[in-house]
Design a protein around this motif. Structure first.
Motif: not given
Length: 71
Positions: A54-57, A59-60, A63
């Protein structure tokens, strides 16, 4: 299950706020206290962790929005 630290905050309430935002998108999180509980409202440093997948979701979602460029 692998957890990664997404960010650290100077107060636990900031991490809890971000945790609620991610929970509304069904992203599992956990908060790790990084210091001794303080008194007089100074707050406790904390880390917000998410699952690796789930890291990139996350971060998005956390942000800031991009500024619109004038053309």
């Amino acid at each position: 299950m692998t957890w990664i630290t997404l960010l650290t905050t100077s107060t636990r309430w900031q991490a809890e706020l971000m945790q609620q935002l991610l929970a509304s998108h069904d992203i599992s999180t956990k908060i790790i206290d990084l210091g001794v509980k303080s008194y007089l409202g100074a707050g406790t440093p904390a880390a917000l962790q998410v699952r690796l997948q789930d890291k990139w979701t996350a971060l998005l979602l956390l942000s800031p929005p991009e500024d619109e460029q004038e053309t």
